[in-house]
Design an enzyme around this catalytic site. Structure first.
Site, mmCIF file in Angstrom:
data_model
loop_
_atom_site.group_PDB
_atom_site.id
_atom_site.type_symbol
_atom_site.label_atom_id
_atom_site.label_comp_id
_atom_site.label_asym_id
_atom_site.label_seq_id
_atom_site.Cartn_x
_atom_site.Cartn_y
_atom_site.Cartn_z
ATOM 1 N N LYS A 119 -7.455 22.215 -53.449
ATOM 2 C CA LYS A 119 -7.777 21.699 -54.791
ATOM 3 C C LYS A 119 -8.641 22.726 -55.502
ATOM 4 O O LYS A 119 -9.601 23.237 -54.890
ATOM 5 C CB LYS A 119 -8.575 20.393 -54.687
ATOM 6 C CG LYS A 119 -7.748 19.237 -54.202
ATOM 7 C CD LYS A 119 -8.562 17.977 -54.080
ATOM 8 C CE LYS A 119 -7.684 16.894 -53.496
ATOM 9 N NZ LYS A 119 -8.445 15.723 -53.078
ATOM 10 N N LYS B 53 2.367 21.552 -46.409
ATOM 11 C CA LYS B 53 2.756 20.758 -45.243
ATOM 12 C C LYS B 53 3.021 21.620 -44.009
ATOM 13 O O LYS B 53 3.541 22.734 -44.122
ATOM 14 C CB LYS B 53 4.023 19.951 -45.561
ATOM 15 C CG LYS B 53 3.863 18.964 -46.689
ATOM 16 C CD LYS B 53 2.890 17.895 -46.322
ATOM 17 C CE LYS B 53 3.203 16.498 -46.618
ATOM 18 N NZ LYS B 53 4.392 15.847 -46.595
ATOM 19 N N LYS C 265 -4.838 17.277 -44.420
ATOM 20 C CA LYS C 265 -4.149 16.117 -44.998
ATOM 21 C C LYS C 265 -3.889 15.127 -43.869
ATOM 22 O O LYS C 265 -3.026 15.348 -43.022
ATOM 23 C CB LYS C 265 -2.845 16.549 -45.668
ATOM 24 C CG LYS C 265 -2.239 15.418 -46.461
ATOM 25 C CD LYS C 265 -1.141 15.917 -47.374
ATOM 26 C CE LYS C 265 -0.642 14.820 -48.300
ATOM 27 N NZ LYS C 265 -0.246 13.609 -47.635
ATOM 28 N N ASP D 141 -25.822 3.255 -27.439
ATOM 29 C CA ASP D 141 -24.984 2.125 -27.844
ATOM 30 C C ASP D 141 -25.632 0.774 -27.538
ATOM 31 O O ASP D 141 -25.569 -0.161 -28.321
ATOM 32 C CB ASP D 141 -23.637 2.181 -27.113
ATOM 33 C CG ASP D 141 -22.855 3.399 -27.523
ATOM 34 O OD1 ASP D 141 -23.277 4.082 -28.470
ATOM 35 O OD2 ASP D 141 -21.829 3.658 -26.882
ATOM 36 N N GLU E 210 -8.210 8.191 -47.244
ATOM 37 C CA GLU E 210 -7.146 7.860 -46.303
ATOM 38 C C GLU E 210 -7.691 6.982 -45.181
ATOM 39 O O GLU E 210 -8.699 7.337 -44.557
ATOM 40 C CB GLU E 210 -6.618 9.186 -45.721
ATOM 41 C CG GLU E 210 -5.215 9.144 -45.257
ATOM 42 C CD GLU E 210 -4.197 9.366 -46.392
ATOM 43 O OE1 GLU E 210 -4.589 9.503 -47.565
ATOM 44 O OE2 GLU E 210 -3.003 9.373 -46.067
ATOM 45 N N CYS F 124 17.955 11.760 -0.482
ATOM 46 C CA CYS F 124 18.159 12.069 -1.889
ATOM 47 C C CYS F 124 17.505 13.409 -2.195
ATOM 48 O O CYS F 124 16.282 13.526 -2.192
ATOM 49 C CB CYS F 124 17.563 10.951 -2.746
ATOM 50 S SG CYS F 124 17.793 11.256 -4.482
ATOM 51 N N ASP G 242 -26.286 -2.296 -30.001
ATOM 52 C CA ASP G 242 -25.712 -3.637 -29.811
ATOM 53 C C ASP G 242 -26.803 -4.696 -29.798
ATOM 54 O O ASP G 242 -26.610 -5.812 -30.272
ATOM 55 C CB ASP G 242 -24.915 -3.689 -28.501
ATOM 56 C CG ASP G 242 -23.672 -2.837 -28.611
ATOM 57 O OD1 ASP G 242 -23.112 -2.754 -29.710
ATOM 58 O OD2 ASP G 242 -23.287 -2.221 -27.603
HETATM 59 O O1 I6G Z 1 -2.571 12.023 -50.655
HETATM 60 C C1 I6G Z 1 -3.656 12.811 -50.679
HETATM 61 C C2 I6G Z 1 -4.159 13.291 -49.500
HETATM 62 C C3 I6G Z 1 -5.274 14.100 -49.505
HETATM 63 C C4 I6G Z 1 -4.278 13.122 -51.907
HETATM 64 C C5 I6G Z 1 -5.408 13.954 -51.912
HETATM 65 C C6 I6G Z 1 -5.893 14.436 -50.682
HETATM 66 O O2 I6G Z 1 -6.971 15.213 -50.728
HETATM 67 C C7 I6G Z 1 -7.465 15.710 -49.505
HETATM 68 N N1 I6G Z 1 -5.987 14.269 -53.075
HETATM 69 C C8 I6G Z 1 -5.482 13.802 -54.206
HETATM 70 C C9 I6G Z 1 -6.135 14.187 -55.483
HETATM 71 C C10 I6G Z 1 -4.372 12.960 -54.226
HETATM 72 N N2 I6G Z 1 -3.773 12.634 -53.080
HETATM 73 C C11 I6G Z 1 -3.806 12.442 -55.473
#
Ligand code: I6G
Length: 726
Positions: free
Chosen positions: A312, A336, A137, A48, A195, A467, A52
């Site tokens: 997918k 989920k 997810k 590190d 994400e 107590c 830096d």
């Molecule tokens: O909301 C999502 C989370 C993770 C996703 C997603 C995903 O892939 C790991 N993939 C797609 C194609 C979409 N939403 C529309």
């Protein structure tokens, strides 16, 4: 850069210096490459400090030569002034949502929704041996990143799927997210979707700091990530260690995508994007379900919160054949996990008495399943927390349970009618011994409806030995695994020992006989109305008592640090007990020490020193220690070990907040190696404070006292060159 840097074993870069422009360009490329190795490959190749140093050199050169400024320099992640609002961004290709499936463990076909998904695909593609790309997810915020000719031009939230918000200024600050595509890739347009999330540890540190400041906490990492990304001031986002995983594409122009989704993820990695390391492939229904189970079993160990897995269809040509149903692709499914946040009713608020007498409010909840476990209690931390949320009995509350964390209430529905019960008030007397409660630190606060309370961060029962709750808690702590480690002496037995008058202090444990245990069990059974013992039950009770006596006997031989921790001196945790044991070597030496000698020990500030002194000055505690010795408790003693040589000898340093480049223990070790004393509290004697992100009240106090404060960069520079100490 982060806590995982390794030794410089494969230095792949030789930087040539021929004029500032060339050096700036070389440094930019080198820094971007190291960020890629660290954030994407998880395989850093330089420590590190060295990283830096490169950043500082680049910053200095860019400051001296503004003519070479570039918006995608790694020094320019935090660019520009706070924005005045969020511009709308229309997605060139809509950001879709995914269909969800759940598992119903108690039903005959628990995975019927996933089965139906696979079945529908099999009917279109003609086989059920379908290759899937599978990913966790992540519980974060969906973002679309638009690169034009290799440069990040816009980052937008999903919004309603058609129009999102422009959050480029804060998304740019996410380390490890490429501002330029790697390897010189320069397609006319590439939209990468994924994400943005906040790692679990950062989320917990952020909430802890907020709690310390009395600020509102975020309900979950998703809200924290969303709140950080939607900051108008990019410096705020930059101070939060947001991260990103890529998982899909939008518009692509000028780049040939591979034939499968899994190969596209590999391409993302090459282009410089982090991809979830758990992403993989699976075949058919069985493969998907095995992945679901495998990730589910590791859910608590992952460094980020996930709420399921995504399947997918791997082949892009099959994805096209499958198409969409309403706004969701028919070729993808989010499977989920059981929810970790659920609503239930707050049926009551009880208070718990801790071993030091601290009173903690606890929510009594209508039992509810959260993440696969039935929860009927949740911590409410302190009085201020209850009032801050304006909780009333009968409210619908949101309970969250994640990992090993004690269930928490993270939200409440405050819409209640005119018959709402009054605000909760902390009892004035201990519910166990009836002693009047004391308030240690008073703060005036107001609830939303303007009622003023005198809240305390700490409310205590001063009942001490009278107590029963405290006596039992102290003995439970004394016997616990990390203290005296008395195997088998569980909570229930301790309560019976205390309730039936066999034990008042930890030393009493060493006087108990086999007959005492057998007799105590008989009396407890009688009290509880348990059926009379058969001869076999009698033999079992004797064996049980023999095992306990043996465990108590084994605990007689211990170490000074375990004993000190076991004594339960307020604010003396394991680390302080260890430092005291090392620093004094003997219990008698420690018991004689004055406050000045105590504060010479790392981690011991004036408050802790006065607590230690008060503990040993109390005649009752001295009696307990004598009785422990008389009961045969023994430990090895040694000469005091005090090391205070080094360039920072004599300096007291306080660490606060979270450092991105090392853990607090590492920072402490580095400072101690330089001779500094690291203290847990700020006082006029503090030499300087090292403040990481989310620093709380210690930073405020240091500022108020005019004590120098080093940010992380200055701290790293000081470790490099201790003569820079303020
Ligand atoms: O909301 C999502 C989370 C993770 C996703 C997603 C995903 O892939 C790991 N993939 C797609 C194609 C979409 N939403 C529309």
């Amino acid at each position: 850069m982060g806590p995982r840097a390794r030794a410089p074993d494969d230095q792949a870069f030789v930087v040539t210096t021929s004029g500032p422009a060339a050096r700036i360009d070389a440094l930019r490329r080198e820094i971007a490459e190291h960020e890629y190795r660290y954030f994407v490959l998880d395989a850093p190749t330089i420590p590190d400090l060295e990283f830096d140093r490169l950043v500082r050199e680049l910053e200095a050169l860019e400051a001296a030569h503004p003519e070479f400024a570039s918006p995608d320099s790694p020094t320019r992640r935090v660019g520009g002034a706070p924005s005045g609002g969020f511009a709308e961004v229309r997605h060139a290709q809509p950001m879709l949502s995914l269909a969800n499936a759940f598992t119903y463990p108690d039903e005959p076909r628990p995975h019927r929704e996933v089965e139906a998904f696979v079945q529908r695909i099999a009917e279109v593609v003609g086989t059920d041996r379908i290759p899937f790309s599978v990913e966790p997810k992540i519980d974060g915020l969906a973002i679309s990143l638009r690169y034009e000719h290799g440069r990040l031009v816009v980052a937008a939230t999903r919004g309603d799927g058609t129009t999102g918000e422009d959050v480029t200024h804060s998304v740019r600050t996410i380390r490890g997210l490429p501002l330029r595509l790697r390897g010189g890739a320069s397609p006319a347009v590439l939209e990468v979707r994924g994400e943005v999330y906040l790692p679990r540890a950062a989320f917990e540190a952020m909430n802890e700091a907020a709690r310390e400041r009395g600020d509102k906490v975020f309900a979950n990492p998703r809200n924290a990530a969303a709140g950080s990304v939607r900051q108008l001031d990019p410096r705020v986002a930059a101070a939060r260690p947001l991260a990103f995983f890529a998982y899909g594409v939008g518009v692509v122009d000028g780049l040939d995508l591979p034939e499968t989704h899994s190969a596209t993820l590999a391409l993302f990695r090459e282009l410089g994007f982090p991809v979830a390391p758990e992403a993989g492939t699976a075949t058919g229904l069985e493969g998907c379900l095995a992945y679901y189970e495998s990730i589910g079993s590791r859910r608590d160990q992952l460094p980020y919160e996930i709420d399921g897995v995504v399947y997918k269809v791997d082949r892009h040509d099959w994805q096209q054949r499958l198409g969409f149903v309403s706004r969701a692709p028919r070729w993808a499914l989010a499977h989920k996990f059981p929810a970790r946040e659920v609503s239930t009713v707050l049926e009551g608020i009880d208070v718990q008495v801790g071993r030091t007498g601290a009173i903690t409010p606890v929510a009594r909840l209508r039992p509810v399943a959260v993440g696969g476990v039935t929860v009927s209690n949740a911590t409410l931390h302190n009085e201020a927390f209850v009032h801050g949320m304006d909780l009333r009995i009968g409210d619908t509350v949101v309970v969250r349970r994640a990992g090993d964390v004690i269930p928490e209430i993270v939200g409440a529905n405050g819409d209640r009618g005119p018959d709402a019960p009054p605000p909760w008030r902390m009892p004035t007397c201990c519910p166990v011994c009836g002693t009047a409660l004391e308030r240690l630190k008073k703060v005036r606060r107001q609830t939303r409806d303007g009622i003023e309370y005198e809240d305390s961060t700490v409310v205590v029962c001063p009942g001490g030995l009278f107590c029963r709750a405290q006596v039992a808690e102290r003995i439970r702590h004394f016997a616990s695994r990390r203290a005296m480690d008395i195997d088998g002496l569980g909570e229930r037995i301790i309560e019976d020992l205390v309730d039936l008058g066999y034990v008042k202090t930890p030393a009493d444990l060493y006087r108990l006989t086999l007959d005492d245990f057998v007799e105590m069990k008989r009396r407890a059974d009688e009290r509880d109305g348990t059926t009379p013992e058969t001869a076999r039950q009698g033999r079992t009770a004797t064996k049980w008592a023999e095992n306990l006596i043996a465990a108590i006997d084994r605990s007689r031989s211990t170490t000074l640090e375990r004993l000190l921790y076991a004594l339960g001196i307020r604010d003396v945790g394991e680390a302080t007990a260890k430092a005291l044991a090392r620093g004094f070597g003997s219990l008698d030496g420690l018991m004689r020490a004055d406050e000045a000698e105590l504060t010479a020990i790392p981690d011991v500030g004036p408050v802790v020193a006065s607590r230690i002194r008060a503990f040993f000055d109390d005649p009752h505690n001295r009696e307990v220690i004598a009785a422990l010795r008389a009961g045969g408790v023994h430990w090895r003693e040694h000469a005091p070990q005090r090391a205070a040589a080094g360039p920072l000898a004599g300096r007291t340093v306080v660490l606060t907040g979270t450092l991105a480049s090392m853990t607090r223990d590492e920072a402490r070790a580095r400072l101690e190696a330089l001779g500094a004393k690291v203290s847990g509290s700020v006082s006029a004697r503090t030499g300087f404070v090292v403040a990481g992100s989310e620093a709380g009240s210690k930073l405020e106090k240091a500022t108020a006292l005019g004590i120098p404060v080093l940010d992380e960069a200055a701290f790293l520079a000081l470790l490099d060159d201790p003569t820079r100490a303020p």
